[in-house]
Design a protein around this motif. Structure first.
Motif, mmCIF file in Angstrom:
data_model
loop_
_atom_site.group_PDB
_atom_site.id
_atom_site.type_symbol
_atom_site.label_atom_id
_atom_site.label_comp_id
_atom_site.label_asym_id
_atom_site.label_seq_id
_atom_site.Cartn_x
_atom_site.Cartn_y
_atom_site.Cartn_z
ATOM 1 N N ARG A 80 31.903 48.179 34.798
ATOM 2 C CA ARG A 80 32.526 47.214 35.027
ATOM 3 C C ARG A 80 33.998 47.362 34.965
ATOM 4 N NH1 ARG A 80 28.504 45.480 31.871
ATOM 5 N NH2 ARG A 80 26.948 44.025 32.615
ATOM 6 N N PRO A 81 34.597 47.787 35.977
ATOM 7 C CA PRO A 81 35.953 48.378 35.994
ATOM 8 C C PRO A 81 36.817 47.070 36.235
ATOM 9 C CG PRO A 81 35.069 48.987 38.013
ATOM 10 C CD PRO A 81 33.957 48.670 36.993
ATOM 11 N N GLU A 82 36.519 46.029 36.764
ATOM 12 C CA GLU A 82 37.151 44.782 36.738
ATOM 13 C C GLU A 82 37.117 43.950 35.640
ATOM 14 O OE1 GLU A 82 38.903 44.224 39.325
ATOM 15 O OE2 GLU A 82 38.052 45.764 40.595
ATOM 16 N N PRO A 83 37.967 42.987 35.376
ATOM 17 C CA PRO A 83 37.896 42.081 34.201
ATOM 18 C C PRO A 83 36.531 41.387 34.127
ATOM 19 C CG PRO A 83 39.901 41.644 35.223
ATOM 20 C CD PRO A 83 39.108 42.484 36.145
ATOM 21 N N GLU A 84 35.968 41.067 33.141
ATOM 22 C CA GLU A 84 34.406 40.392 32.807
ATOM 23 C C GLU A 84 34.641 39.181 33.445
ATOM 24 O OE1 GLU A 84 30.876 40.691 32.087
ATOM 25 O OE2 GLU A 84 32.036 42.075 31.460
ATOM 26 N N ASP A 85 35.613 38.427 33.618
ATOM 27 C CA ASP A 85 35.590 36.975 34.280
ATOM 28 C C ASP A 85 35.426 37.102 35.670
ATOM 29 O OD1 ASP A 85 38.148 38.041 34.363
ATOM 30 O OD2 ASP A 85 39.232 36.066 34.615
ATOM 31 N N TYR A 86 35.854 38.275 36.473
ATOM 32 C CA TYR A 86 35.610 38.634 37.709
ATOM 33 C C TYR A 86 34.003 38.541 38.045
ATOM 34 C CZ TYR A 86 34.612 41.009 41.900
ATOM 35 O OH TYR A 86 34.293 41.428 43.385
#
Length: 117
Positions: A80-86
């Motif tokens: 998960r390279p993006e923020p978790e909320d994404y």
């Protein structure tokens, strides 16, 4: 509408370059591919809202996306390279789109603007 259906056919068959194939086989969340999938799903929902009959291949695809993407990405080793909320927003969007597809209406008050993810 025809372009959206072609995109969904490509996706739901997990053809090369599809979001679903990359996600399942390579554990890669491709933002651009997700965006194409999500926009096509929205376009088809808009076109079919209120329809009495839904093509089985579309129903199977919407169901697959709404049920399998969350389980595939829930694995603790999923990168998960993006923020978790994404990711949470994307999963919520897929669930909302499946709900819209099967009910014929979405749960948001109009006018509703679908934000880009």
């Amino acid at each position: 509408m025809e372009a959206a259906l072609k995109t969904l056919e490509h996706e739901f068959h997990s053809e090369p370059g599809s979001f679903l194939l990359g996600l399942r086989c390579d554990l890669v969340w491709d933002r651009d591919a997700f965006s194409r999938l999500e926009k096509a799903m929205r376009a088809v929902c808009e076109h079919l809202k209120g329809a009495e009959h839904l093509p089985r291949w579309l129903a199977e695809g919407y169901y697959q996306v709404a049920t399998e993407v969350p389980s595939w990405t829930a694995h603790p080793n999923f990168p998960r390279p993006e923020p978790e909320d994404y990711y949470a927003s994307c999963i919520e969007r897929l669930t909302d789109l499946a709900d819209w597809f099967f009910r014929g209406w979405h749960a948001y008050l109009e006018p509703h603007v679908w934000t880009e993810l």
